[in-house]
Write an enzyme that holds these catalytic residues in place. Sequence first.
Site, PDB file in Angstrom:
ATOM      1  N   ASP A  18     -39.008  51.764  42.407  1.00  0.00           N
ATOM      2  CA  ASP A  18     -38.272  51.631  40.974  1.00  0.00           C
ATOM      3  C   ASP A  18     -39.937  52.769  40.059  1.00  0.00           C
ATOM      4  O   ASP A  18     -40.222  52.448  39.319  1.00  0.00           O
ATOM      5  CB  ASP A  18     -37.548  50.652  39.971  1.00  0.00           C
ATOM      6  CG  ASP A  18     -36.068  50.472  40.529  1.00  0.00           C
ATOM      7  OD1 ASP A  18     -35.621  50.720  41.451  1.00  0.00           O
ATOM      8  OD2 ASP A  18     -36.386  49.594  40.258  1.00  0.00           O
ATOM      9  N   GLU A 174     -27.764  55.622  37.657  1.00  0.00           N
ATOM     10  CA  GLU A 174     -29.143  54.827  36.313  1.00  0.00           C
ATOM     11  C   GLU A 174     -30.025  55.603  36.625  1.00  0.00           C
ATOM     12  O   GLU A 174     -30.465  56.742  36.717  1.00  0.00           O
ATOM     13  CB  GLU A 174     -29.720  53.255  37.219  1.00  0.00           C
ATOM     14  CG  GLU A 174     -29.068  53.794  39.177  1.00  0.00           C
ATOM     15  CD  GLU A 174     -29.306  51.670  39.933  1.00  0.00           C
ATOM     16  OE1 GLU A 174     -28.864  50.855  39.289  1.00  0.00           O
ATOM     17  OE2 GLU A 174     -29.729  51.837  40.444  1.00  0.00           O
TER      18      GLU A 174
END
Length: 532
Positions: A18, A174
Amino acid sequence: MSERQAVDNPILPGDHPDPSIVRVGTDYYMVTSTFQYFPGVQVLHSCDLVHWRPIGHVITRKSQLDLTGMPDSFGVFAPDISYYDNKFWVVVPYYHGQPRCTNLLFVADRPEGPYSEAIMLNHHFIDPSIFNDDNGKRYLAFGGGWIHELASDGTGLLGEAKQVWPGTGGSAPEAPHILKRNGWYYLMLAEGGTFFEHMVTVARSRSVWGPYEPCPHNPVLTQRDPERRIQKAGHGKLVQDPNGAWWMFHLGGRPLTPNGSCPLGRETFVQPVRWTDEDWFIVGEDGAPMDQVVVPSVEENATTTYSAIDDFSTGKALSPDWEWVRHPVDDGYELTEAGLKINCKPYIPFALGLTLILTRRWRHFGFSAETKLSLSPRSRGEEAGMTLYRDSDAFLFFAIRNGIGQTAGQAFDVSRLHENQEQEGLYLELEQYVAIHRKSLARIKLPIEPGQPIWLKIVLIAETEQASFFYSIDGIRYEDLGIALSVAFLYPENHTRFLCFTAPRIGIYAKGVYGEQEGHAIFQRFTYEDQG
């Protein structure tokens, strides 16, 4: 600086999922997810987009975020770093399952910190990010394609949140990031979940609030060929270098076999970005991740190999390469002139509380790691040594233990009446823990006294996926335990209770006995070297 250089992906191997990146002048800063580990949200710095050095953490105090009791792979999900008003702003999705997530904001004057106490923004979906518009407005984007206006000082949100674009229909939209270019607002999402169907999609609008039109060649990044080296490509963020070129940093994985296990978990990759005449962008090789990327202005003397030597002489703080499993036990450790002193305090290694397990990331499929330590116990059952660690459901201890017997934590033979089954002295033990169950793999009586040094070494061979274990009492001659242990039980795919978002780590630890006097271990040195 060199002119141009081909570099191999990933640029951040091993448990760096991420990624979020920001450029300030000619410097780049990145944060990635750290989940249950503390300090949380490692901050890394680079001058060339390729060579990265950890410089600190965002969450360094329990008052900022208490990770005690966090289940494995909960806690700090995908953070985002941005720069505004001469400050660094990091938003963190604190995933706790009550019922879902709380988005927190931390602010600092310097990228390495110290960062402020948490500012609670909302209880919503994961992966918040901040977009600073050129008209002075600020916005918080979060998963599902939602946008909420943010106060200029970051103290809270203004008005109501709106869902402006839910993606193209893939699961789990997301990792939203907003970019403005040529009057267009671009909203990027990660869809498909963080597994083999992962992808990056994008839409654009003339207003931050929409309506958004999807890119005609979505997804702009994904991997469709299971035979390719880089898989699970998604969760991307764009950055522009000082020369005007654009790059996407994204997560991915390198499975051992097609659709197989990724021992190093989710890693960070970089791809070139090319803008079209229609003001859309193309990532990598026509939307597929590239194994090798040509990057300009790479630091001339920066090495492409990785090794680490830590003699724990950095002063009052550990190197930011190190992270504890959740918070360390109170008064559990200190840096001394002799080395890192870890007290033998009691804790349950497969529980979700405080520990004295100190870890750093595997960065290669094969490696050699070694530590020099001495154990000065005060009670039978105290231990210290090395660990291969994934989470509380899968780890291994390679350690020195004081005494063997019932009070040292081993079973005893109920048929041996009137016999003292407690054995004194120092023993070398290798123990494997899977789903709480402990399995003893080796036990050797050591010819050393408490306080004398011993060297422990773990070697992982990439080709066999097996770890071997060695020890030395003089640092010269090493004894092989004769055990070749498959490390597959540590792979993220072999989780037992929770979905596993973390990758295996290497580390050191010490542990004591409840209600007994506490000794300590001194770790004088730790080394890690690439073995392929």
